[in-house]
Design a protein around this motif. Sequence first.
Motif, mmCIF file in Angstrom:
data_model
loop_
_atom_site.group_PDB
_atom_site.id
_atom_site.type_symbol
_atom_site.label_atom_id
_atom_site.label_comp_id
_atom_site.label_asym_id
_atom_site.label_seq_id
_atom_site.Cartn_x
_atom_site.Cartn_y
_atom_site.Cartn_z
ATOM 1 N N TRP A 96 41.151 43.723 51.386
ATOM 2 C CA TRP A 96 39.781 43.807 51.885
ATOM 3 C C TRP A 96 39.275 45.215 51.727
ATOM 4 C CZ3 TRP A 96 43.995 43.123 55.092
ATOM 5 C CH2 TRP A 96 44.217 44.066 56.091
ATOM 6 N N GLU A 117 39.560 39.382 49.771
ATOM 7 C CA GLU A 117 40.041 38.484 48.734
ATOM 8 C C GLU A 117 41.449 38.053 49.115
ATOM 9 O OE1 GLU A 117 39.368 39.106 44.344
ATOM 10 O OE2 GLU A 117 41.560 39.352 44.410
ATOM 11 N N THR A 119 44.632 35.797 47.682
ATOM 12 C CA THR A 119 45.209 35.137 46.522
ATOM 13 C C THR A 119 46.515 34.482 46.931
ATOM 14 O OG1 THR A 119 44.264 36.860 45.099
ATOM 15 C CG2 THR A 119 45.975 35.473 44.140
ATOM 16 N N VAL A 129 42.230 31.772 44.402
ATOM 17 C CA VAL A 129 41.605 32.962 44.969
ATOM 18 C C VAL A 129 40.459 32.541 45.877
ATOM 19 C CG1 VAL A 129 40.409 35.136 44.476
ATOM 20 C CG2 VAL A 129 42.188 34.323 42.917
ATOM 21 N N GLU A 130 40.460 33.092 47.088
ATOM 22 C CA GLU A 130 39.370 32.859 48.034
ATOM 23 C C GLU A 130 38.705 34.199 48.334
ATOM 24 O OE1 GLU A 130 39.555 32.431 52.648
ATOM 25 O OE2 GLU A 130 39.739 30.412 51.819
ATOM 26 N N HIS A 131 37.404 34.211 48.273
ATOM 27 C CA HIS A 131 36.637 35.409 48.621
ATOM 28 C C HIS A 131 35.929 35.156 49.942
ATOM 29 C CE1 HIS A 131 36.968 35.840 44.218
ATOM 30 N NE2 HIS A 131 37.117 37.101 44.539
ATOM 31 N N ASP A 158 32.321 35.229 45.680
ATOM 32 C CA ASP A 158 32.609 36.656 45.498
ATOM 33 C C ASP A 158 31.299 37.431 45.545
ATOM 34 O OD1 ASP A 158 33.494 39.161 44.871
ATOM 35 O OD2 ASP A 158 34.227 38.658 42.880
ATOM 36 N N THR A 160 31.291 40.825 46.299
ATOM 37 C CA THR A 160 31.699 42.218 46.353
ATOM 38 C C THR A 160 30.647 43.166 45.789
ATOM 39 O OG1 THR A 160 33.820 41.275 45.666
ATOM 40 C CG2 THR A 160 33.762 43.619 46.067
#
Length: 165
Positions: A96, A117, A119, A129-131, A158, A160
């Motif tokens: 994070w 994130e 994984t 993968v989870e955001h 995502d 970011t």
Amino acid sequence: MKWFMLILIATLLVGVVVVPGARPSAAASGEASADTLRHLEAEFMKAAADHGSAGYMSYYADDAVEVPNGEPIITGKANIAKTMGFLDDKNNHLTWSPVGAGISSAGDLGYTYGAYEFTAIGKDGKSVVEHGKYTSIWKKQKDGGWKVVLDMGNASPDTTHEWSS
């Protein structure tokens, strides 16, 4: 009596000269700032990566509250720890990054928020993968250190690079 006075004076001089140089860091003093919390977040993430759930939970206060995505609220460090075993699986990686942070004017509460994130390896053997986004509330402890007293996150695309001010 003369030796006693010499020892007493020497002890006082050592206390006056040496002890002021041993000042606590900003994280343990009244000088905390948003940068203090950003630094703590980096240490927090490293502890989780290096030591799994034990490292992660070392940053939680005993009376912490977790507000997990789509699940009931969890109260107390011991209860939260029961849900963090997934961090002990070396196939799982949680990272994070704080995007924002702040400290109350009283200097005893602070917050961080940002993106995470997670994984893991799925049942099919492929990487999943989870955001998401998170917010953590930090509270200055009696010993001058800081601990997370409330943490919450929610899965999302995502984002970011989509933070706006």
